[in-house]
Scaffold this active site. Sequence first.
Site, short mmCIF file in Angstrom:
data_model
loop_
_atom_site.label_atom_id
_atom_site.label_comp_id
_atom_site.label_asym_id
_atom_site.label_seq_id
_atom_site.Cartn_x
_atom_site.Cartn_y
_atom_site.Cartn_z
N CYS A 84 -48.81 -29.41 48.11
CA CYS A 84 -47.72 -29.15 47.35
C CYS A 84 -48.35 -27.82 46.30
O CYS A 84 -49.29 -27.91 45.78
CB CYS A 84 -47.20 -30.31 46.59
N HIS A 123 -57.69 -18.16 31.06
CA HIS A 123 -57.97 -19.80 31.12
C HIS A 123 -56.44 -20.42 31.46
O HIS A 123 -56.65 -21.84 31.07
CB HIS A 123 -58.69 -20.15 30.12
#
Length: 317
Positions: free
Chosen positions: A144, A131
């Site tokens: 980006c 995670h």
Amino acid sequence: MASTAAPSAIPPADLESFSSRLKSSTRILALLGAGLSAASGLPTFRGAGGIWRTHDAMQLATPEAFDTDPGLVWQFYNYRRHMALAARPNAAHYALAELSGRKEGFLTLSQNVDGLSQRAGHPLEKLQLLHGNLFDVKCTDFYCNYVQQNNYTDPIAPALAIPVEGTDPTSFEARHAVSSALLEKKTRKELDIADESIYLPSVPAGDLPHCPECKRGLLRPGVVWFGEALPGKTIDTVNQWIMDSKKIDLILVIGTSAKVYPAAGYVDMARSKGARVAVVNTEQGDARGLTKDDWFFKGDAAIIVPEILKGVIGDVR
Ligand code: BV8
């Protein structure tokens, strides 16, 4: 076999049968959860004191929450970064790091984002962070792909060092008071801003961390939120290791309620490859589906884990 006592009184038969399995195991998985870091002072997500006791905390760990109120979500993560930096790995983190170094076939699947396994010296090539990591940040701009690892700036933006009346705005207590209020009182609109002990200024997006590369995008914590897919590379690496031709001898399931998927699903996948299961948890209720060939060690991971691994790693306190 359920062992329901503190380590000093772990039934010798359980300890012995587990130890011999551990010694003979050549392929071991470990699935780690928030309970592993409880003894390091980091609250778990559920249960007494758990930071997720309000559903709103779960709402804070979603892309929708970030889109709606990035300032609120960043205050939550800034606080958890600060807590994790102030915490230290405990004996269980060190014991697992030691075991993973001694067993060629070993892979740790950690649900924790607190960085404590890494700080305990866990070999990184044997550690999959399912995670993500509180100390990774990434740009949210569509065009980006800036990612920064090991960003330990605390607070991550000056505006997130929320001042509390009469105390040093950067103090741990200040942030703790704010964040507890934040988590206790659900979302901003229910926060009692008039509360004289704290105030929670809204943090305009302009004061939140922005991408140094594209200059446009807001940075976000490099964690996997609910509703987000786990990184493909992570999933592939884990699946490859598990579905490898060889069997798996043992899976250690430490300090997790095993309620979040796909992470929790790895226990059954390991079982399907022949693994026997050893659960370390303070709650027997969270050790589900065990057979007579499995183990349940009840207690604090920081005490139990070094004890049950001693047969292979010796004394690493
Ligand atoms: C996904 C990072 C699909 C962030 C976390 C609806 C919509 C979308 C998805 C779902 C949905 N419904 C269900 C799902 C799936 C969802 C899910 O599983 N939800 C649960 C609530 C049912 N999963 C997801 O969303 C995952 N992604 O499914 O994507 C997809 C596919 C393709 C394209 C798009 C989407 C992503 C899940 C990851 C979420 N991020 N963390 C952050 O940390 O802020 S989850 C977070 O909560 C942790 O990482 C961890 O995984 C989980 C908490 O679990 P634990 O670690 O076990 O902690 P907990 O407090 O629960 O338990 C602690 C245990 O320790 C207890 O048993 C306690 O007894 C014990 N304990 C306490 N003290 C000690 C101890 N034991 C030993 N010693 C002690 N001292």
